[in-house]
Design a protein around this motif. Sequence first.
Motif, PDB file in Angstrom:
ATOM      1  N   ARG B   9      62.618  31.524   7.077  1.00 71.36           N
ATOM      2  CA  ARG B   9      62.506  32.926   6.665  1.00 71.36           C
ATOM      3  C   ARG B   9      61.118  33.248   6.103  1.00 71.36           C
ATOM      4  NH1 ARG B   9      67.516  34.689   3.747  1.00 71.36           N
ATOM      5  NH2 ARG B   9      66.872  33.178   2.186  1.00 71.36           N
ATOM      6  N   VAL B  10      60.586  32.346   5.279  1.00 73.03           N
ATOM      7  CA  VAL B  10      59.261  32.600   4.678  1.00 73.03           C
ATOM      8  C   VAL B  10      58.206  32.672   5.787  1.00 73.03           C
ATOM      9  CG1 VAL B  10      57.493  31.648   3.144  1.00 73.03           C
ATOM     10  CG2 VAL B  10      59.904  31.538   2.490  1.00 73.03           C
ATOM     11  N   ARG B  11      58.326  31.772   6.768  1.00 75.04           N
ATOM     12  CA  ARG B  11      57.367  31.785   7.876  1.00 75.04           C
ATOM     13  C   ARG B  11      57.427  33.129   8.617  1.00 75.04           C
ATOM     14  NH1 ARG B  11      57.617  30.742  13.295  1.00 75.04           N
ATOM     15  NH2 ARG B  11      59.843  30.302  13.174  1.00 75.04           N
ATOM     16  N   ARG B  12      58.655  33.619   8.850  1.00 73.98           N
ATOM     17  CA  ARG B  12      58.788  34.895   9.561  1.00 73.98           C
ATOM     18  C   ARG B  12      58.266  36.056   8.715  1.00 73.98           C
ATOM     19  NH1 ARG B  12      63.337  32.109  11.392  1.00 73.98           N
ATOM     20  NH2 ARG B  12      64.669  32.854   9.709  1.00 73.98           N
ATOM     21  N   LEU B  13      58.476  35.969   7.395  1.00 73.06           N
ATOM     22  CA  LEU B  13      57.976  37.027   6.509  1.00 73.06           C
ATOM     23  C   LEU B  13      56.449  37.065   6.551  1.00 73.06           C
ATOM     24  CD1 LEU B  13      58.433  39.209   4.393  1.00 73.06           C
ATOM     25  CD2 LEU B  13      58.601  37.439   2.643  1.00 73.06           C
ATOM     26  N   VAL B  14      55.833  35.899   6.485  1.00 72.85           N
ATOM     27  CA  VAL B  14      54.366  35.838   6.534  1.00 72.85           C
ATOM     28  C   VAL B  14      53.855  36.371   7.866  1.00 72.85           C
ATOM     29  CG1 VAL B  14      52.394  34.249   6.579  1.00 72.85           C
ATOM     30  CG2 VAL B  14      54.211  33.944   4.870  1.00 72.85           C
ATOM     31  N   LEU B  15      54.507  35.981   8.936  1.00 74.68           N
ATOM     32  CA  LEU B  15      54.095  36.446  10.269  1.00 74.68           C
ATOM     33  C   LEU B  15      54.222  37.964  10.394  1.00 74.68           C
ATOM     34  CD1 LEU B  15      55.693  33.669  12.506  1.00 74.68           C
ATOM     35  CD2 LEU B  15      53.253  34.190  12.305  1.00 74.68           C
TER      36      LEU B  15
END
Lengths: 120, 314
Positions: B9-15
């Motif tokens: 989820r954090v990776r998708r938020l950053v992206l």
Amino acid sequence: MLITVDFASAQPLSDQVAGAVRTALADGTAAPGDRLPSARNVAASLGINLHTVLRGYQQLRDEGLVELRRGRTAVISGTTDRLRLRLEAAAREFAATARQAGASDEQAMAAAQAALRDLP
Amino acid sequence: MSDYAAQGRVRRLVLAALGPPLVVLVPMLLVATVGERLPERVTVHSWSFATRIGFTWQEWSAQPVFGMMMWAQALLVVAFLSYWHVPLGQRLVVALGWTVGLLIPVAYTLWALGLTPAFGGEVRPGWPMAAQVAGTAAAFALGWAVGGPLPRHPETDAVPPPWLRSMPIGAAQRVMFVTRSWSARRLVTGAMLVGLALWLGFWPLILWAVFEAAQARTRLQIDAGGLSVTLPWVGLRRTVPWTRVRHADVMSEPPKGRYKLDDGGWGWGALSGKGPVLVVSLADDRRLAYSTSQAGTAAALVNGWLHRLRAGSC
């Protein structure tokens, strides 16, 4: 609308499909103007032949319960006699129970008439 | 509560947050690269923000795109939060973020390149539009690609609790259930939008009206494959396989929360605003809710299928 077929039953599958629609009409879950699921959809979902479903729908058309329209669409007829269907459904259930209990035709008829007489 | 959306989820938020800054970065990069070949002064007429005459390229590159970036960023973050438990929704936000982040710069770039003598000084008619459409599609595809892969959807093999009504389904039986539902609210909204479009002469509202009307009629089907909700007018279908279903129950009125055809934190579904409602408990701790007068039959059938598939009996 609930459509059930039993492969173990002696009743032809097309009769079972037609019977499911009659039951839906009798219990009020299907009403005049309602569209039946497409024959193709029913066939695919139940894993039976398209022509089997169409035969079932044609039975219903012959009884005046549905109108078959272009594109294999079946619509519940506006002239559906719900009282007759309810009576037939109840009679079938009664007959099956009587037969299961081992009653003869005369005994079953006598029991039904007595029950009708006893009603207020 | 299991939170399967937490994985990545954090990776998708950053992206997702990376997209909007491109709105600022690309024009700056453009000016840094080809700025010397551009005219000294530029006139911007009827641009998205205001008509400005005679400002420098350095000023142009720092124009209100910064404010637009902040708005886009805020909207994307809010959208991402609404999809906190829905990885697919998060991936969509990433793709949209990258589309927003690249669409406007692509338009800028094409416009600016058309002004430079090195690139012919003028843009051929039709070419910028084709390039923008292609750029938009490419940006969405790129965002979608980097937003994946998604965590594996949770599955369950639990038998429904005994207190829930269950329809007996024999081994040789095949059963299907079909019901349809109308949303008067969607129809009224669609009609109002058509009226507004005609009144204002703003035709894009027609698209919105079509979007609303397309969701006005839904069909729920339950069979050996699981539960499917279809939009018959557009032919879209979404199926929940039995492996993702825990059990089903009936509620006399719509449950608390947001249940629309797109995913949300509570779940999804089609509610007509009045009961009864079929409420299907899903393996990811969300629910599928569908308004139907035959909710009792539908719930019993769902539980019957689950009993047959998992316990081998009914």
